[in-house]
Design a protein around this motif. Structure first.
Motif, mmCIF file in Angstrom:
data_model
loop_
_atom_site.group_PDB
_atom_site.id
_atom_site.type_symbol
_atom_site.label_atom_id
_atom_site.label_comp_id
_atom_site.label_asym_id
_atom_site.label_seq_id
_atom_site.Cartn_x
_atom_site.Cartn_y
_atom_site.Cartn_z
ATOM 1 N N TYR A 81 4.936 -2.212 -7.990
ATOM 2 C CA TYR A 81 5.594 -1.941 -6.386
ATOM 3 C C TYR A 81 6.843 -2.568 -6.658
ATOM 4 O O TYR A 81 6.971 -3.809 -6.895
ATOM 5 N N GLY A 208 9.385 -0.794 -0.262
ATOM 6 C CA GLY A 208 8.582 0.113 -1.129
ATOM 7 C C GLY A 208 9.359 0.891 -2.173
ATOM 8 O O GLY A 208 8.900 1.721 -2.990
ATOM 9 N N VAL A 210 11.407 2.862 -1.456
ATOM 10 C CA VAL A 210 11.838 4.072 -0.551
ATOM 11 C C VAL A 210 13.004 3.921 0.137
ATOM 12 O O VAL A 210 13.868 4.826 0.139
ATOM 13 N N VAL A 211 13.166 2.560 0.967
ATOM 14 C CA VAL A 211 14.353 2.227 1.741
ATOM 15 C C VAL A 211 14.879 0.900 1.170
ATOM 16 O O VAL A 211 13.988 0.383 0.655
ATOM 17 N N ASN A 281 9.269 0.318 4.665
ATOM 18 C CA ASN A 281 8.527 1.421 3.871
ATOM 19 C C ASN A 281 8.149 2.601 4.703
ATOM 20 O O ASN A 281 7.216 2.542 5.585
ATOM 21 N N GLU A 283 6.375 5.189 4.433
ATOM 22 C CA GLU A 283 4.847 5.409 4.281
ATOM 23 C C GLU A 283 3.952 4.582 4.953
ATOM 24 O O GLU A 283 2.795 4.884 5.042
#
Length: 296
Positions: A81, A208, A210-211, A281, A283
């Motif tokens: 992660y 995560g 992602v950002v 994150n 998600e």
């Protein structure tokens, strides 16, 4: 699931919120908890109900075994992660806060403590300390002897006691700390927030990969304040901050141009913020759009 109500369906639905809470407390992920419930259902419909003495205990046993399998898979996933891993935040119903033990058990701070336990220790602790299952019932769920479960429970309790927040924190205390954070976001007044930070405060951010988010824990009041002082002015767009109940405790949902950007939760010890948890994150933010029922 069939629309026709039958004894198996009725039993599953009657205990569904409990089973979700068991799975979520073991996994820290609502999405994975839902998958565990689906797997529990598929096994439950094949059970001969005439052989089941206690349907609740039987369902908890299935859920625990499925969650343990999933927990070991999650452990491997977390190793790769990007940045700190934080639990998936849940928008919880107001009545959760009235059950102090339940609210404490699903809090961000406690779930992070549970992350430090081995899978079987986590299962035993959750089933015994939160759901008050008998040792022989837990033994069947984790495939251990009752004597072994007692030893595991003792070890897990000591581990958690050394790491959990010191003393009971009232919702008002948490709200007060988060109000300072909200004012810092809305007005840029960092002094009131700095006054609430413990010298050894830890800020964790979960993007995560992602950002954008901090990829390592930020430790110390000055470093946390400096990070926020640099980061807040960079926010572009209309910012709104909504006080909510996340995981049974006061928290904040931060929106930028109407879209959820992050959720902020805090750990309070002796009246000061010792932990700031910022989940970005995308998600992990779907469960803050609607209330999730947790129960025991």
């Amino acid at each position: 699931m069939s629309e026709r109500t039958d004894p198996a369906t009725e039993a599953f639905l009657a205990h569904r919120n409990l089973l979700f809470t068991v799975a979520y407390e073991m996994l820290g992920s609502a999405a994975d908890a839902e998958d565990v419930l689906q797997e529990t259902w598929l096994r439950w419909v094949d059970v001969d109900l005439d052989t089941v003495r206690d349907q609740r205990a039987y369902l908890v046993r299935i859920t625990t075994r499925q969650a343990l399998t999933r927990l070991r898979t999650l452990g491997r996933r977390k190793e790769s992660y990007v940045g700190p891993w934080l639990p998936e935040p849940l928008l919880t119903t107001p009545d959760v806060a009235e059950d102090v033990e339940l609210a404490d058990s699903v809090s961000m701070a406690m779930l992070l403590v549970l992350e430090t336990l081995a899978p079987t220790e986590r299962a035993v602790f959750v089933l015994r300390e939160v759901f008050d299952l008998a040792y022989d019932e837990i033994a069947e769920a984790v495939d251990k002897t009752p004597a072994a479960v007692r030893q595991i429970a003792h070890r897990a309790r000591a581990h958690v006691a050394a790491r959990r927040p010191r003393g009971t924190v009232s919702p008002a205390e948490t709200r007060g700390a988060l109000d300072a954070f909200r004012r810092a976001i809305e007005t840029g007044d960092l002094q009131s927030l700095f006054d609430m930070l413990a010298p050894d405060v830890v800020l964790l951010g979960d993007g995560g990969g992602v950002v954008q988010a901090v990829v390592r824990p930020v430790v110390g009041a000055e470093r946390v304040a400096r990070l926020l002082a640099v980061g807040l002015p960079r926010v572009t767009g209309a910012v709104s901050v909504e006080p909510v109940q996340i995981n049974g405790s006061p928290a904040l949902i931060v929106r930028i141009d109407g879209e959820i950007d992050n959720v902020v939760a805090a750990r309070i010890d002796d009246g000061l913020i010792t932990g700031l948890y910022i989940v970005r994150n995308p998600e992990k933010l779907s469960r803050v759009e609607r209330e999730t029922v947790v129960s025991r």
